[in-house]
Write a protein that holds these residues in place. Structure first.
Motif, mmCIF file in Angstrom:
data_model
loop_
_atom_site.group_PDB
_atom_site.id
_atom_site.type_symbol
_atom_site.label_atom_id
_atom_site.label_comp_id
_atom_site.label_asym_id
_atom_site.label_seq_id
_atom_site.Cartn_x
_atom_site.Cartn_y
_atom_site.Cartn_z
ATOM 1 N N LEU A 31 0.738 -1.129 -0.002
ATOM 2 C CA LEU A 31 0.138 0.190 0.068
ATOM 3 C C LEU A 31 0.760 1.286 -0.112
ATOM 4 O O LEU A 31 0.231 2.394 0.416
ATOM 5 C CB LEU A 31 -0.936 0.031 1.158
ATOM 6 N N LEU A 32 2.322 1.171 -0.156
ATOM 7 C CA LEU A 32 3.005 2.191 -0.368
ATOM 8 C C LEU A 32 2.554 3.162 -1.370
ATOM 9 O O LEU A 32 2.621 4.458 -1.084
ATOM 10 C CB LEU A 32 4.402 1.715 -0.260
ATOM 11 N N LEU A 33 2.759 2.768 -2.514
ATOM 12 C CA LEU A 33 2.409 3.607 -3.495
ATOM 13 C C LEU A 33 1.225 4.433 -3.353
ATOM 14 O O LEU A 33 1.112 5.531 -3.910
ATOM 15 C CB LEU A 33 2.296 2.779 -4.843
ATOM 16 N N VAL A 149 6.912 -1.837 -8.259
ATOM 17 C CA VAL A 149 6.281 -1.708 -7.116
ATOM 18 C C VAL A 149 7.593 -1.808 -6.041
ATOM 19 O O VAL A 149 8.534 -2.193 -6.535
ATOM 20 C CB VAL A 149 5.480 -3.000 -6.730
ATOM 21 N N PRO A 150 7.229 -1.266 -4.966
ATOM 22 C CA PRO A 150 8.204 -1.528 -3.965
ATOM 23 C C PRO A 150 9.015 -2.863 -3.783
ATOM 24 O O PRO A 150 8.244 -3.848 -4.126
ATOM 25 C CB PRO A 150 7.610 -1.324 -2.555
ATOM 26 N N GLU A 151 10.063 -3.170 -3.648
ATOM 27 C CA GLU A 151 11.036 -4.423 -3.635
ATOM 28 C C GLU A 151 10.148 -5.448 -2.904
ATOM 29 O O GLU A 151 10.174 -6.617 -3.160
ATOM 30 C CB GLU A 151 12.378 -4.185 -3.556
ATOM 31 N N ALA A 152 9.836 -5.031 -1.684
ATOM 32 C CA ALA A 152 9.578 -5.802 -0.678
ATOM 33 C C ALA A 152 7.986 -6.448 -1.031
ATOM 34 O O ALA A 152 7.792 -7.603 -0.534
ATOM 35 C CB ALA A 152 9.258 -5.154 0.733
ATOM 36 N N VAL A 153 7.458 -5.864 -2.104
ATOM 37 C CA VAL A 153 6.130 -6.484 -2.435
ATOM 38 C C VAL A 153 6.279 -7.764 -2.953
ATOM 39 O O VAL A 153 5.485 -8.792 -2.861
ATOM 40 C CB VAL A 153 5.331 -5.570 -3.299
ATOM 41 N N ASN A 154 7.585 -8.028 -3.727
ATOM 42 C CA ASN A 154 7.768 -9.499 -4.229
ATOM 43 C C ASN A 154 8.515 -10.273 -3.339
ATOM 44 O O ASN A 154 8.865 -11.431 -3.754
ATOM 45 C CB ASN A 154 8.419 -9.160 -5.432
#
Length: 248
Positions: A31-33, A149-154
């Motif tokens: 949900l960061l974006l 997307v932010p790296e952590a999403v993956n």
């Protein structure tokens, strides 16, 4: 220990706050974006981390739905101390917690993103073993890698605890039991091609909340991961417009 990039995040801005709640086995980073989009429009944004998420799947297996709800309550308490009003946006199971929180606390508006009142049949929920045999049992959780997307999403969990699925079912039942206490303005966002949270879930929420202001926004090609999917800019814009509208 929290995994890198799985931390909660706070983006201080104006006196209107938005609490962002991720879903089952998810991360605040999903949900960061959306948080950055809302922050750029003047909101203060807090993305909470649900207990047992972003650490290890074994850690998650020891958590109950009340532990997750307490994470949401803690986030609300922190944000309400900084802001005059608090709106809540939740993805998937987080959308259920957003509805639950609005039945407990003074919330401005609620946005649900693919909230699962009914889990899609293809997820095999009918084959879930009884709770008493699910301790220390895990099943694989596949997900394609996402771009932009932010790296952590993956880096979310690649398996899920079966006992946690029972807790998710409990969240659904708890939400259904008190959804008629939801009276705040609600925007319900759902994709017609969601194969995790059956699209009929959106209609159930619309039909059962007691909000005078409520609306469904359908998406066509976003699947379940609305905050990071192809139509995410539309999701962000619709949510921001709803929160900013003086009459919701």
């Amino acid at each position: 220990m929290i995994l890198p990039g799985a931390e909660p995040f706070f983006l201080p801005g104006g006196r209107e706050g938005v609490l962002l709640i991720h879903g089952f086995t998810g991360l605040p980073a999903e949900l960061l974006l959306m948080g950055q989009y809302l922050h750029a429009r003047g909101f203060s944004v807090l993305g909470v981390r649900l207990a047992g998420h972003g650490t290890t799947v074994e850690d998650m297996s020891h958590m109950t739905w009340e532990d997750w709800m307490d994470s949401v309550r803690d986030g609300y308490a922190l944000l309400s101390g900084f802001c005059d009003t608090v709106d809540v946006i939740g993805h998937s199971m987080g959308g259920l917690f957003a509805l639950l929180l609005s039945s407990e606390e003074k919330i401005g508006k609620v946005v649900t993103l693919a909230a699962p009142i009914q889990i899609a049949e293809e997820r095999g929920i009918k084959f879930l073993p009884p709770r008493e045999v699910c301790n220390n049992q895990f099943v694989p959780k596949a997900r394609r890698r996402l771009k932009g997307v932010p790296e952590a999403v993956n880096n979310t969990y690649r398996k899920m605890p079966l006992i946690g699925v029972h807790e998710l079912v409990d969240v659904i039942e708890k939400t259904k039991g008190c959804i008629d206490k939801v009276t705040v303005p609600v925007l319900i966002m759902h994709s017609r091609d969601d194969h995790t949270a059956a699209p009929v879930s959106a209609e159930y929420i619309y039909d059962h909340v007691q909000s005078h202001i409520r609306r469904i926004c359908w998406l066509e090609e976003s699947g379940h991961l609305l905050p990071v999917a192809a139509e995410r800019e539309k999701v962000f814009a619709e949510a921001a417009a709803f929160l900013q509208a003086p009459d919701a």
